[in-house]
Design a protein around this motif. Structure first.
Motif, PDB file in Angstrom:
ATOM      1  N   ARG A   1      -0.528  -2.395  -7.718  1.00 28.71           N
ATOM      2  CA  ARG A   1      -0.528  -3.549  -8.616  1.00 28.71           C
ATOM      3  C   ARG A   1       0.868  -3.760  -9.196  1.00 28.71           C
ATOM      4  O   ARG A   1       1.365  -4.893  -9.281  1.00 28.71           O
ATOM      5  CB  ARG A   1      -1.550  -3.339  -9.738  1.00 28.71           C
ATOM      6  CG  ARG A   1      -1.868  -4.603 -10.512  1.00 28.71           C
ATOM      7  CD  ARG A   1      -3.038  -4.420 -11.464  1.00 28.71           C
ATOM      8  NE  ARG A   1      -4.227  -3.937 -10.773  1.00 28.71           N
ATOM      9  CZ  ARG A   1      -4.896  -2.820 -11.108  1.00 28.71           C
ATOM     10  NH1 ARG A   1      -4.505  -2.088 -12.119  1.00 28.71           N
ATOM     11  NH2 ARG A   1      -5.955  -2.449 -10.435  1.00 28.71           N
ATOM     12  N   GLU A   2       1.517  -2.652  -9.584  1.00 29.20           N
ATOM     13  CA  GLU A   2       2.876  -2.753 -10.115  1.00 29.20           C
ATOM     14  C   GLU A   2       3.839  -3.262  -9.044  1.00 29.20           C
ATOM     15  O   GLU A   2       4.709  -4.090  -9.317  1.00 29.20           O
ATOM     16  CB  GLU A   2       3.352  -1.392 -10.632  1.00 29.20           C
ATOM     17  CG  GLU A   2       4.736  -1.443 -11.245  1.00 29.20           C
ATOM     18  CD  GLU A   2       5.188  -0.126 -11.826  1.00 29.20           C
ATOM     19  OE1 GLU A   2       6.338  -0.073 -12.280  1.00 29.20           O
ATOM     20  OE2 GLU A   2       4.412   0.854 -11.817  1.00 29.20           O
TER      21      GLU A   2
ATOM     22  N   ASN B   1       3.490  -6.972  -8.769  1.00 21.37           N
ATOM     23  CA  ASN B   1       4.154  -7.657  -9.881  1.00 21.37           C
ATOM     24  C   ASN B   1       5.670  -7.618  -9.736  1.00 21.37           C
ATOM     25  O   ASN B   1       6.355  -8.604 -10.041  1.00 21.37           O
ATOM     26  CB  ASN B   1       3.729  -7.044 -11.213  1.00 21.37           C
ATOM     27  CG  ASN B   1       2.290  -7.348 -11.552  1.00 21.37           C
ATOM     28  OD1 ASN B   1       1.757  -8.374 -11.150  1.00 21.37           O
ATOM     29  ND2 ASN B   1       1.645  -6.451 -12.278  1.00 21.37           N
TER      30      ASN B   1
ATOM     31  N   ARG C   1      13.393   0.212  -9.785  1.00 24.24           N
ATOM     32  CA  ARG C   1      11.969   0.511  -9.961  1.00 24.24           C
ATOM     33  C   ARG C   1      11.176   0.179  -8.701  1.00 24.24           C
ATOM     34  O   ARG C   1      10.187   0.844  -8.394  1.00 24.24           O
ATOM     35  CB  ARG C   1      11.415  -0.256 -11.172  1.00 24.24           C
ATOM     36  CG  ARG C   1       9.995   0.068 -11.500  1.00 24.24           C
ATOM     37  CD  ARG C   1       9.817   1.499 -11.969  1.00 24.24           C
ATOM     38  NE  ARG C   1       8.414   1.785 -12.148  1.00 24.24           N
ATOM     39  CZ  ARG C   1       7.827   2.926 -11.822  1.00 24.24           C
ATOM     40  NH1 ARG C   1       8.528   3.924 -11.345  1.00 24.24           N
ATOM     41  NH2 ARG C   1       6.539   3.086 -11.995  1.00 24.24           N
TER      42      ARG C   1
ATOM     43  N   VAL D   1       8.620   2.926  -7.040  1.00 24.86           N
ATOM     44  CA  VAL D   1       7.195   2.641  -6.841  1.00 24.86           C
ATOM     45  C   VAL D   1       6.829   2.824  -5.374  1.00 24.86           C
ATOM     46  O   VAL D   1       5.808   3.433  -5.046  1.00 24.86           O
ATOM     47  CB  VAL D   1       6.840   1.214  -7.329  1.00 24.86           C
ATOM     48  CG1 VAL D   1       5.451   0.811  -6.886  1.00 24.86           C
ATOM     49  CG2 VAL D   1       6.946   1.141  -8.842  1.00 24.86           C
TER      50      VAL D   1
END
Length: 68
Positions: free
Chosen positions: A25-26, A29, A44, A48
């Motif tokens: 999900r991250e 986004n 990031r 991830v």
């Protein structure tokens, strides 16, 4: 939140699945933020992606050990 292999080794299968869902999900986004030039921390994205790979590797090793 970058973790190493040993952090995921101590988690149950359910915890790994939950973390995988959160990380995906991250990642989703972050992709949208990158597309709209609103990404604050580009590193990031890589963190991830690597954490997702670590979880999938851990799950594959457990499945192989269980004979699935």
């Amino acid at each position: 939140m970058a973790k190493n292999k040993s952090d995921f080794a101590g988690q149950t299968d359910d915890q790994l699945g939950e973390n995988l869902g959160l990380l995906k999900r991250e990642q989703f986004n972050l992709r949208f933020q990158a597309a709209t030039n609103q990404l604050e921390k580009p590193s990031r994205v890589r963190e991830v992606r690597k954490d997702i790979a670590r979880i999938k590797t851990q799950q594959a090793q457990r499945n192989a050990a269980a004979g699935k």
